[in-house]
Design a protein around this motif. Sequence first.
Motif, PDB file in Angstrom:
ATOM      1  N   VAL A   2       0.856  -1.182   0.000  1.00  9.18           N
ATOM      2  CA  VAL A   2       0.000   0.000   0.000  1.00  9.18           C
ATOM      3  C   VAL A   2       0.892   1.231   0.000  1.00  9.18           C
ATOM      4  CG1 VAL A   2      -1.854   1.180   1.179  1.00  9.18           C
ATOM      5  CG2 VAL A   2      -1.657  -1.295   1.367  1.00  9.18           C
ATOM      6  N   ILE A   3       0.620   2.133  -0.931  1.00 14.43           N
ATOM      7  CA  ILE A   3       1.397   3.377  -0.953  1.00 14.43           C
ATOM      8  C   ILE A   3       0.678   4.399  -0.083  1.00 14.43           C
ATOM      9  CG2 ILE A   3       2.270   5.236  -2.390  1.00 14.43           C
ATOM     10  CD1 ILE A   3       2.551   3.366  -4.625  1.00 14.43           C
ATOM     11  N   ASN A   4       1.127   4.528   1.147  1.00 17.94           N
ATOM     12  CA  ASN A   4       0.616   5.605   1.986  1.00 17.94           C
ATOM     13  C   ASN A   4       1.812   6.362   2.577  1.00 17.94           C
ATOM     14  OD1 ASN A   4       1.541   3.844   3.850  1.00 17.94           O
ATOM     15  ND2 ASN A   4      -0.449   3.314   4.693  1.00 17.94           N
ATOM     16  N   LEU A   5       1.507   7.360   3.409  1.00 11.06           N
ATOM     17  CA  LEU A   5       2.575   8.253   3.875  1.00 11.06           C
ATOM     18  C   LEU A   5       3.624   7.487   4.677  1.00 11.06           C
ATOM     19  CD1 LEU A   5       3.329  11.243   3.903  1.00 11.06           C
ATOM     20  CD2 LEU A   5       2.260  11.391   6.115  1.00 11.06           C
ATOM     21  N   GLU A   6       3.157   6.571   5.549  1.00 16.08           N
ATOM     22  CA  GLU A   6       4.111   5.865   6.407  1.00 16.08           C
ATOM     23  C   GLU A   6       5.059   4.999   5.588  1.00 16.08           C
ATOM     24  OE1 GLU A   6       0.876   5.980   6.963  1.00 16.08           O
ATOM     25  OE2 GLU A   6       0.794   7.212   8.776  1.00 16.08           O
ATOM     26  N   ASN A   7       4.515   4.293   4.587  1.00 13.55           N
ATOM     27  CA  ASN A   7       5.375   3.409   3.804  1.00 13.55           C
ATOM     28  C   ASN A   7       6.381   4.202   2.975  1.00 13.55           C
ATOM     29  OD1 ASN A   7       4.408   1.005   4.692  1.00 13.55           O
ATOM     30  ND2 ASN A   7       2.819   0.862   3.134  1.00 13.55           N
ATOM     31  N   VAL A   8       5.934   5.320   2.399  1.00 12.99           N
ATOM     32  CA  VAL A   8       6.874   6.106   1.583  1.00 12.99           C
ATOM     33  C   VAL A   8       7.993   6.652   2.455  1.00 12.99           C
ATOM     34  CG1 VAL A   8       7.106   8.121   0.114  1.00 12.99           C
ATOM     35  CG2 VAL A   8       5.134   6.670  -0.104  1.00 12.99           C
TER      36      VAL A   8
ATOM     37  N   MET B   1      -0.752  -3.180  -5.590  1.00 18.31           N
ATOM     38  CA  MET B   1      -0.305  -1.780  -5.583  1.00 18.31           C
ATOM     39  C   MET B   1      -1.510  -0.871  -5.405  1.00 18.31           C
ATOM     40  SD  MET B   1       2.787  -0.854  -5.816  1.00 18.31           S
ATOM     41  CE  MET B   1       4.061   0.065  -6.676  1.00 18.31           C
ATOM     42  N   GLU B   2      -1.655  -0.407  -4.212  1.00 18.06           N
ATOM     43  CA  GLU B   2      -2.851   0.365  -3.892  1.00 18.06           C
ATOM     44  C   GLU B   2      -2.419   1.703  -3.312  1.00 18.06           C
ATOM     45  OE1 GLU B   2      -6.344   0.265  -0.531  1.00 18.06           O
ATOM     46  OE2 GLU B   2      -5.234  -1.564  -1.000  1.00 18.06           O
ATOM     47  N   ILE B   3      -2.924   2.767  -3.918  1.00 21.50           N
ATOM     48  CA  ILE B   3      -2.492   4.106  -3.496  1.00 21.50           C
ATOM     49  C   ILE B   3      -3.471   4.650  -2.482  1.00 21.50           C
ATOM     50  CG2 ILE B   3      -2.029   6.452  -4.252  1.00 21.50           C
ATOM     51  CD1 ILE B   3      -1.129   5.387  -6.883  1.00 21.50           C
ATOM     52  N   ASP B   4      -2.962   5.005  -1.327  1.00 21.81           N
ATOM     53  CA  ASP B   4      -3.813   5.507  -0.254  1.00 21.81           C
ATOM     54  C   ASP B   4      -3.214   6.817   0.251  1.00 21.81           C
ATOM     55  OD1 ASP B   4      -5.597   5.838   1.771  1.00 21.81           O
ATOM     56  OD2 ASP B   4      -4.577   4.469   3.133  1.00 21.81           O
ATOM     57  N   LEU B   5      -3.404   7.866  -0.535  1.00 22.79           N
ATOM     58  CA  LEU B   5      -2.821   9.166  -0.173  1.00 22.79           C
ATOM     59  C   LEU B   5      -3.904  10.230  -0.236  1.00 22.79           C
ATOM     60  CD1 LEU B   5       0.550   9.320  -2.149  1.00 22.79           C
ATOM     61  CD2 LEU B   5       0.303   9.174   0.286  1.00 22.79           C
ATOM     62  N   THR B   6      -4.046  10.970   0.844  1.00 25.15           N
ATOM     63  CA  THR B   6      -4.921  12.139   0.758  1.00 25.15           C
ATOM     64  C   THR B   6      -4.130  13.289   0.145  1.00 25.15           C
ATOM     65  OG1 THR B   6      -4.292  12.870   2.940  1.00 25.15           O
ATOM     66  CG2 THR B   6      -6.165  11.402   2.804  1.00 25.15           C
ATOM     67  N   LEU B   7      -4.820  14.404  -0.111  1.00 28.34           N
ATOM     68  CA  LEU B   7      -4.116  15.542  -0.701  1.00 28.34           C
ATOM     69  C   LEU B   7      -3.071  16.086   0.270  1.00 28.34           C
ATOM     70  CD1 LEU B   7      -3.806  17.539  -2.954  1.00 28.34           C
ATOM     71  CD2 LEU B   7      -5.610  18.896  -1.971  1.00 28.34           C
ATOM     72  N   ARG B   8      -3.427  16.052   1.572  1.00 28.47           N
ATOM     73  CA  ARG B   8      -2.480  16.567   2.564  1.00 28.47           C
ATOM     74  C   ARG B   8      -1.232  15.701   2.620  1.00 28.47           C
ATOM     75  NH1 ARG B   8      -5.210  17.090   8.001  1.00 28.47           N
ATOM     76  NH2 ARG B   8      -3.733  15.576   8.758  1.00 28.47           N
ATOM     77  N   ASP B   9      -1.410  14.381   2.507  1.00 33.50           N
ATOM     78  CA  ASP B   9      -0.240  13.498   2.457  1.00 33.50           C
ATOM     79  C   ASP B   9       0.623  13.809   1.240  1.00 33.50           C
ATOM     80  OD1 ASP B   9      -1.131  12.329   4.695  1.00 33.50           O
ATOM     81  OD2 ASP B   9      -1.943  10.537   3.723  1.00 33.50           O
TER      82      ASP B   9
END
Lengths: 91, 137
Positions: A2-8, B1-9
Amino acid sequence: MVINLENVIDWFILPLLVIAVVIVFIRLVKGPELPDRVVSLDLMTSIGIGIIATYAMATGEQVLIDVAIILALISFLGTVAFAYYIERRAS
Amino acid sequence: MEIDLTLRDGITLALMAVGVLFTLVAAIGVLRMPDLYLRMSASTKAATMGVGFIMLAVAVRFNDLTITTRALAIIVFVYLTAPVAAHMIGRAGYILGVTLYNKTVLDDLRGHYITKRGTHELESVDVILDKESIPLE
């Protein structure tokens, strides 16, 4: 994956900062004169502030920002003290 | 591959990436520059920008008044103290006699610090009668 803030932060940002610390550490070991080493120590604490702030962002721990403030203070005081004693020693 | 980003992130990551790039440039500059003064030039400016951008990312990430205040306090503090620290280290290095890069073309302080007499006072230009005769270190 999952590409989220913590992983990046865990997979890109923190390793790049650690690489920067390693590069500066080479200069700390090599540095021909004492002021070179002081400069590289100063830069290492600056990168340390960045690492602490980045880790605080990854974990969501707001308390770590205070640690970054203290590290900035101590870094400045240490550099000024080193400069003072180098100047005294040179005379 | 799953994108989990808000605009703030996303904004946080962009600011952090810029800060990390500045920090890496500072580190490479400290390793590769040929001279103490050039190394200081690389490390002070670029590391200050790096810490500033990372602290802006902190302010965006937490979205909290107290954290934003602390982040801005760190930015102001670093922007105030980094030039002072660099100036003191550069002056100490110059008095210690750290050699300049051999392609240096201008040394305005040459001959102005009379270190042989044991003083570190900056002499005025009138005292230096024959500045050009003093060799560039």
